[in-house]
Design an enzyme around this catalytic site. Sequence first.
Site, short mmCIF file in Angstrom:
data_model
loop_
_atom_site.label_atom_id
_atom_site.label_comp_id
_atom_site.label_asym_id
_atom_site.label_seq_id
_atom_site.Cartn_x
_atom_site.Cartn_y
_atom_site.Cartn_z
N ASN A 37 22.78 -10.66 -10.97
CA ASN A 37 23.29 -9.63 -10.05
C ASN A 37 22.25 -8.55 -9.73
O ASN A 37 22.10 -8.15 -8.58
CB ASN A 37 24.54 -8.98 -10.65
CG ASN A 37 25.10 -7.91 -9.73
OD1 ASN A 37 25.47 -8.20 -8.60
ND2 ASN A 37 25.13 -6.67 -10.19
N TRP A 51 26.69 -8.08 0.39
CA TRP A 51 25.59 -7.97 1.35
C TRP A 51 25.75 -6.71 2.20
O TRP A 51 24.79 -5.98 2.44
CB TRP A 51 25.51 -9.22 2.25
CG TRP A 51 24.61 -10.24 1.64
CD1 TRP A 51 24.98 -11.32 0.90
CD2 TRP A 51 23.16 -10.26 1.69
NE1 TRP A 51 23.86 -12.01 0.49
CE2 TRP A 51 22.74 -11.39 0.95
CE3 TRP A 51 22.20 -9.44 2.28
CZ2 TRP A 51 21.39 -11.71 0.79
CZ3 TRP A 51 20.86 -9.76 2.12
CH2 TRP A 51 20.46 -10.87 1.38
N TRP A 82 17.57 -4.73 14.07
CA TRP A 82 17.11 -5.78 13.15
C TRP A 82 15.92 -6.50 13.75
O TRP A 82 15.86 -6.71 14.97
CB TRP A 82 18.22 -6.79 12.87
CG TRP A 82 19.45 -6.25 12.20
CD1 TRP A 82 20.71 -6.25 12.72
CD2 TRP A 82 19.56 -5.66 10.90
NE1 TRP A 82 21.59 -5.69 11.83
CE2 TRP A 82 20.91 -5.32 10.71
CE3 TRP A 82 18.64 -5.36 9.88
CZ2 TRP A 82 21.38 -4.71 9.54
CZ3 TRP A 82 19.11 -4.77 8.73
CH2 TRP A 82 20.44 -4.44 8.56
N TRP A 120 35.63 -5.85 -9.34
CA TRP A 120 34.80 -5.85 -8.11
C TRP A 120 35.15 -7.06 -7.25
O TRP A 120 35.16 -7.01 -6.02
CB TRP A 120 33.30 -5.88 -8.46
CG TRP A 120 32.69 -4.51 -8.50
CD1 TRP A 120 32.35 -3.81 -9.61
CD2 TRP A 120 32.35 -3.66 -7.37
NE1 TRP A 120 31.83 -2.58 -9.26
CE2 TRP A 120 31.81 -2.47 -7.90
CE3 TRP A 120 32.46 -3.80 -6.00
CZ2 TRP A 120 31.38 -1.43 -7.08
CZ3 TRP A 120 32.03 -2.76 -5.18
CH2 TRP A 120 31.50 -1.60 -5.72
N TRP A 127 21.49 -8.49 7.58
CA TRP A 127 22.14 -8.92 6.33
C TRP A 127 22.87 -10.24 6.50
O TRP A 127 23.02 -11.01 5.54
CB TRP A 127 23.10 -7.84 5.81
CG TRP A 127 24.25 -7.50 6.72
CD1 TRP A 127 24.32 -6.48 7.63
CD2 TRP A 127 25.53 -8.18 6.81
NE1 TRP A 127 25.52 -6.48 8.28
CE2 TRP A 127 26.29 -7.51 7.79
CE3 TRP A 127 26.09 -9.26 6.16
CZ2 TRP A 127 27.58 -7.91 8.15
CZ3 TRP A 127 27.38 -9.66 6.51
CH2 TRP A 127 28.11 -8.99 7.49
N GLU A 141 33.80 -5.38 -13.57
CA GLU A 141 33.13 -6.38 -12.71
C GLU A 141 34.15 -7.38 -12.16
O GLU A 141 34.09 -7.76 -11.00
CB GLU A 141 32.04 -7.12 -13.50
CG GLU A 141 30.91 -6.23 -13.96
CD GLU A 141 30.32 -5.37 -12.85
OE1 GLU A 141 30.14 -5.87 -11.73
OE2 GLU A 141 30.05 -4.19 -13.10
#
Length: 496
Positions: free
Chosen positions: A360, A401, A325, A297, A378, A294
């Site tokens: 998360n 995102w 969108w 990440w 987004w 993590e």
Amino acid sequence: MAPKAREKDGGATDGAHAGGPVVVWFRNDLRVKDNLALSKAVDSDAPVIALFILDETARAPRKLGGARRWWLHHSLVALEASLAALNIPLILKSGESEKLVRAVVDESKADSVFWNRRYDPPGIAIDTELKAALKDDGIHVESFDGQLLHEPSKTTTGSGGHYKVYTPFWRALDAGTPPRDPIGAPRKVTNNAKDLSSDKLDDWKLLPTKPDWSGGIADSWTPGEAGAWKCLDDFIAGPFDAYAEGRDLPDRAGTSRMSPHLAFGEITPYQIWAETSRRPKEVASEDRTTYRKEIVWREFSYHLLFHKPDLAEANYNAAFDAMPWRQDKDALRAWQRGMTGYPIVDAGMRQLWQTGWMHNRVRMIVASFLTKHLLIDWRIGEDWFWDTLVDADPASNAAQWQWVAGSGADASPYFRIFNPMLQGSKFDQKGDYVRRFVPELAKLSDKYIQTPWEAPTEVLSRAGITLGKDYPRPIVDHQKARQRALDAYKKLKEAA
Ligand code: FAD
């Protein structure tokens, strides 16, 4: 400042330090331990001036959102106290960074400016230019690592390109040189710097008033270096032991909650890496490795941001530019306020609003809901998170995102549309998380806690709920919204 003026002041002109004060420019590194810029400045035996600049001018890094402004205020209070104990004054200035660093150098007759590197694109641009300009003026400038374990520019694939997929990135880092050992706090400075003018923190008005919405955030967090260490110690003594499994369950404290502390640099990933290596010994290697993955990440997000500086504004995958969108203010507002009628989504959005943080797993669910069920861009979700998260991060927020929306590098496949009911019953089995943040559903039985609209009227009335009055009906029908998203994503794929 002209080089001549420096010579007249007796300052160094050859890049070497010659006894004038050192300015340490603090940015995303509000700590005294494992702060290389600060320690090197103290080691030089010169008077040390700590400088923090609130730069909200056009070229500056993205303006902090409301939640982070609250945090910054408190973190600066903590930093000022830690620095005062080291006999180092903290000078606050607001305005254009380049001008103000130069002004403080002039006023203090400093020879050197040190800082720890930052990796957001506007920050990199300012630092690169300023470093060159200060050096031209004969000021000694040095920058140090601390925010990341690896320089995002230096990790390259076998063919010299950048990584677009996480797993090979992790493997490359895991097989590479281990992170350096962290260092402690510097010793106390004995050589006093002269008094310099400073803004008053309160005048920056970083704290919300009228209304003051920060009560829930204040109850949840202790900004500052000591708060960061307490958080890490609690994690290591508690949930670390079962992290691999516990990290996915929002109904308990199963994660480290280090993200805002990392975002403000109150602790470094080097310190976290070192502490989670040695403490406690009995943690299963699966838990330790999962946790490290993590942390990596975060590194991967910065790697992506470095190679795509407009990550928060533009689709990583340009095919998504054609995405139809929807504009739907009412639906957006329902999502922001946690009033979509889907309990797990609403619990997440209210946790965010109340505490400035969201688990998360639930971030993924709410982001999928916005971009897929509601087909809302987004970037609108990213912006809301930017304003409301205490850990809002230019790399992780944008990368994640885009990952959820499907437009990102190594993105979640377009057909993966999180089913909020299944996600809720799998990861919040007893509904404790929903009950905590959506108290109007507190008396509903486990069976219907994720799907109140399926509950018979008598069950609802026993729980004191009238749907549409006490809690909304779903703002979209799951099956229809799913199909609408699949159709839109399929068209996009066919056109690509
Ligand atoms: P832990 O599980 O304890 O993880 C330890 C650390 O690893 C975290 O503090 C964080 O620095 C890093 N980390 C963990 N997961 C991720 C991840 N998926 N991506 C990048 N780093 C990770 N994280 C942010 O720090 N800032 C953001 O603005 C942000 N926005 C996000 C937006 C979306 C839509 C999603 C799905 C995720 C986002 N994340 C963001 C990633 C992740 O949700 C948080 O880092 C994590 O929830 C923080 O809680 P923790 O410190 O308890 O994490």
